[in-house]
Design an enzyme around this catalytic site. Structure first.
Site, PDB file in Angstrom:
ATOM      1  N   LYS A 179    -145.293 -42.062 -60.774  1.00 37.91           N
ATOM      2  CA  LYS A 179    -145.386 -44.431 -60.717  1.00 37.91           C
ATOM      3  C   LYS A 179    -145.621 -44.621 -62.885  1.00 37.91           C
ATOM      4  O   LYS A 179    -144.455 -45.537 -63.886  1.00 37.91           O
ATOM      5  CB  LYS A 179    -146.162 -44.986 -60.632  1.00 37.91           C
ATOM      6  CG  LYS A 179    -145.375 -44.765 -58.684  1.00 37.91           C
ATOM      7  CD  LYS A 179    -146.218 -45.653 -57.830  1.00 37.91           C
ATOM      8  CE  LYS A 179    -145.623 -44.905 -56.599  1.00 37.91           C
ATOM      9  NZ  LYS A 179    -146.161 -44.126 -56.280  1.00 37.91           N
ATOM     10  N   LYS A 207    -147.604 -52.137 -55.836  1.00 40.93           N
ATOM     11  CA  LYS A 207    -147.700 -50.893 -55.390  1.00 40.93           C
ATOM     12  C   LYS A 207    -148.960 -50.071 -56.073  1.00 40.93           C
ATOM     13  O   LYS A 207    -149.606 -50.064 -57.160  1.00 40.93           O
ATOM     14  CB  LYS A 207    -147.150 -50.165 -54.862  1.00 40.93           C
ATOM     15  CG  LYS A 207    -146.283 -49.220 -56.936  1.00 40.93           C
ATOM     16  CD  LYS A 207    -144.660 -48.270 -57.558  1.00 40.93           C
ATOM     17  CE  LYS A 207    -143.707 -49.406 -57.036  1.00 40.93           C
ATOM     18  NZ  LYS A 207    -142.595 -49.318 -57.039  1.00 40.93           N
ATOM     19  N   ARG A 223    -132.327 -42.145 -55.688  1.00 37.52           N
ATOM     20  CA  ARG A 223    -132.233 -40.829 -56.316  1.00 37.52           C
ATOM     21  C   ARG A 223    -131.558 -40.450 -57.397  1.00 37.52           C
ATOM     22  O   ARG A 223    -130.671 -39.595 -56.383  1.00 37.52           O
ATOM     23  CB  ARG A 223    -132.922 -39.774 -55.499  1.00 37.52           C
ATOM     24  CG  ARG A 223    -133.076 -38.606 -55.306  1.00 37.52           C
ATOM     25  CD  ARG A 223    -134.870 -38.642 -56.867  1.00 37.52           C
ATOM     26  NE  ARG A 223    -136.375 -39.370 -55.993  1.00 37.52           N
ATOM     27  CZ  ARG A 223    -136.855 -38.721 -55.398  1.00 37.52           C
ATOM     28  NH1 ARG A 223    -136.889 -37.213 -54.472  1.00 37.52           N
ATOM     29  NH2 ARG A 223    -137.593 -39.430 -54.856  1.00 37.52           N
ATOM     30  N   ARG A 269    -131.602 -43.890 -51.472  1.00 36.56           N
ATOM     31  CA  ARG A 269    -132.870 -44.788 -50.358  1.00 36.56           C
ATOM     32  C   ARG A 269    -132.313 -46.195 -49.636  1.00 36.56           C
ATOM     33  O   ARG A 269    -132.414 -46.973 -50.287  1.00 36.56           O
ATOM     34  CB  ARG A 269    -133.402 -44.096 -50.497  1.00 36.56           C
ATOM     35  CG  ARG A 269    -133.877 -42.961 -50.278  1.00 36.56           C
ATOM     36  CD  ARG A 269    -132.995 -42.235 -51.340  1.00 36.56           C
ATOM     37  NE  ARG A 269    -134.375 -42.995 -52.870  1.00 36.56           N
ATOM     38  CZ  ARG A 269    -135.513 -42.333 -52.863  1.00 36.56           C
ATOM     39  NH1 ARG A 269    -135.918 -41.186 -52.752  1.00 36.56           N
ATOM     40  NH2 ARG A 269    -135.812 -43.031 -53.868  1.00 36.56           N
ATOM     41  N   ARG A 306    -138.667 -51.269 -47.972  1.00 39.03           N
ATOM     42  CA  ARG A 306    -138.972 -50.068 -48.733  1.00 39.03           C
ATOM     43  C   ARG A 306    -137.456 -49.813 -48.344  1.00 39.03           C
ATOM     44  O   ARG A 306    -136.684 -49.682 -46.643  1.00 39.03           O
ATOM     45  CB  ARG A 306    -139.820 -49.307 -48.271  1.00 39.03           C
ATOM     46  CG  ARG A 306    -140.802 -50.043 -49.070  1.00 39.03           C
ATOM     47  CD  ARG A 306    -142.611 -49.697 -48.125  1.00 39.03           C
ATOM     48  NE  ARG A 306    -142.726 -49.414 -46.822  1.00 39.03           N
ATOM     49  CZ  ARG A 306    -143.376 -49.378 -45.930  1.00 39.03           C
ATOM     50  NH1 ARG A 306    -144.269 -48.473 -46.339  1.00 39.03           N
ATOM     51  NH2 ARG A 306    -143.462 -49.806 -44.868  1.00 39.03           N
ATOM     52  N   ASP A 362    -135.829 -42.320 -59.886  1.00 40.94           N
ATOM     53  CA  ASP A 362    -135.237 -43.545 -58.749  1.00 40.94           C
ATOM     54  C   ASP A 362    -135.163 -44.255 -59.153  1.00 40.94           C
ATOM     55  O   ASP A 362    -135.903 -44.916 -60.591  1.00 40.94           O
ATOM     56  CB  ASP A 362    -136.957 -43.713 -58.137  1.00 40.94           C
ATOM     57  CG  ASP A 362    -137.468 -42.303 -57.111  1.00 40.94           C
ATOM     58  OD1 ASP A 362    -136.334 -41.759 -56.747  1.00 40.94           O
ATOM     59  OD2 ASP A 362    -138.122 -42.374 -56.323  1.00 40.94           O
ATOM     60  N   GLU A 412    -139.530 -44.930 -61.126  1.00 37.64           N
ATOM     61  CA  GLU A 412    -140.535 -43.918 -60.613  1.00 37.64           C
ATOM     62  C   GLU A 412    -139.541 -42.777 -61.428  1.00 37.64           C
ATOM     63  O   GLU A 412    -138.431 -42.902 -61.042  1.00 37.64           O
ATOM     64  CB  GLU A 412    -140.852 -43.620 -59.532  1.00 37.64           C
ATOM     65  CG  GLU A 412    -141.607 -44.736 -58.475  1.00 37.64           C
ATOM     66  CD  GLU A 412    -142.284 -43.935 -56.980  1.00 37.64           C
ATOM     67  OE1 GLU A 412    -142.368 -43.413 -56.683  1.00 37.64           O
ATOM     68  OE2 GLU A 412    -143.092 -45.150 -56.709  1.00 37.64           O
ATOM     69  N   ASN A 415    -140.572 -38.566 -60.333  1.00 37.79           N
ATOM     70  CA  ASN A 415    -140.724 -37.877 -59.330  1.00 37.79           C
ATOM     71  C   ASN A 415    -140.487 -36.006 -59.730  1.00 37.79           C
ATOM     72  O   ASN A 415    -139.449 -36.116 -60.136  1.00 37.79           O
ATOM     73  CB  ASN A 415    -140.059 -37.745 -58.366  1.00 37.79           C
ATOM     74  CG  ASN A 415    -140.499 -39.044 -57.547  1.00 37.79           C
ATOM     75  OD1 ASN A 415    -140.831 -39.570 -56.040  1.00 37.79           O
ATOM     76  ND2 ASN A 415    -139.720 -40.321 -57.574  1.00 37.79           N
TER      77      ASN A 415
END
Length: 315
Positions: free
Chosen positions: A125, A160, A210, A225, A233, A273, A281, A283
């Site tokens: 993050k 978060k 993603r 997503r 979310r 993301d 983010e 990842n």
């Protein structure tokens, strides 16, 4: 090549969607030999090399008993042609220690992907803060008053924890500030834990995308997503709907800007993301979505990854 996968227990894999399994399947199709271990099976004894209790496995093609090879042996990580660190988050203290063992294995000659130091240097993050041109209004703080001021400035925000995964611990607070105090207390524990606060991006309704970057280059398709029902979310782990689609012009811009930087740092695979036009983010621990993209768009992401791995391994 002889490839060692450092991963979660094989018996827990959901192979119909698991990205590590997709990597294994493509590697096996090309004739590479597969071995696997869990992080807790690595060890380093004085005067010796970093080793692990590994299993040499073969894929069966069966949906239930998908591998054979239960025999365990001790092997030095440097004796493999490539070591893939695919342990899922959380990035806790044990994950941190595992990266140190993997880095020692590198000094002994192992080739580890993603590189252990790069894993430590890119908290998933916090890493977005290095690229302000691609992110929305964002604050990282332990101070409750900082959070309150940020909310007052932006009205609709997402809070978060920095160490969350799969959408856990994510809260939305609207302009009325309902439950903001309670949420701050829950997330930052009286100033003991850092919190990320971001302006809410309404484009989440179209999906949290993603964008995969392999060998410094973006994959042409992403997986959006999409939140379901009243959920804010989009994470698949909390019921988000995964819809593959071609990269937008902005997705390409982000992927092409970040790709060479991340690759130079030792990140063979990263999952960026994106909501709307903004990164949320980066990842790097065990990015997923290979199978969903292949099933919906026909793009063999696992083949792209093994291509990049074969090119990266020095023999």
């Amino acid at each position: 090549m002889n490839i060692l996968f450092v991963a979660d227990p094989l018996e827990q894999f959901q192979i119909y969607k698991d990205t590590t399994f997709a990597m294994m399947r493509e590697a096996a199709r090309r004739g590479h030999r597969l071995s696997a271990c869990e992080p807790q099976q690595m060890r380093w004894q004085r005067g010796g090399r970093v080793s692990a209790r590994v299993r040499d496995i073969e894929l069966t093609g069966d949906a239930t008993d998908w591998f054979v090879g239960r025999q365990v042996r001790n092997a030095a990580l440097a004796d493999f042609d490539a070591v893939l660190m695919r342990k899922d988050p959380p990035f806790d203290s044990e994950y941190f220690y595992a990266t140190h063992l993997l880095e020692q294995a590198e000094r002994e000659g192992a080739q580890v992907f993603n590189r252990p130091r790069a894993l430590r240097d890119h908290p998933e993050k916090l890493a977005i803060m290095e690229f302000p041109q691609f992110i929305g209004p964002t604050l990282v703080t332990r101070e409750a008053e900082d959070i309150r001021r940020f909310h007052a400035d932006h009205g609709d925000v997402i809070l978060k924890p920095l160490d969350g995964m799969g959408g856990t611990g994510i809260f939305r607070v609207g302009p009325d500030g309902m439950n903001l105090g309670s949420i701050i207390e829950t997330l930052n524990g009286g100033g003991r834990q850092s919190v990320m606060v971001q302006k809410f991006l309404p484009e989440i309704a179209e999906g949290d995308k993603r964008v995969l970057i392999i060998g410094g280059k973006p994959v042409p398709y992403c997986l959006a997503r999409i939140p379901q029902g009243n959920e804010v979310r989009g994470n698949l782990a909390v019921g988000g709907l995964g819809v593959a689609r071609p990269l937008s012009a902005r997705d390409w811009e982000i992927g092409e800007a970040l790709g060479p930087i991340l690759h130079e740092r030792g990140l063979l695979l990263a999952g960026v993301d994106v909501i709307g036009d903004c990164i949320t983010e980066i990842n790097v621990t065990s990015p997923t979505c290979f199978q969903e993209i292949q099933q919906q768009m026909g793009c063999d992401v696992a083949a792209l990854f093994i291509d990049a791995l074969e090119a990266a391994v020095k023999r």
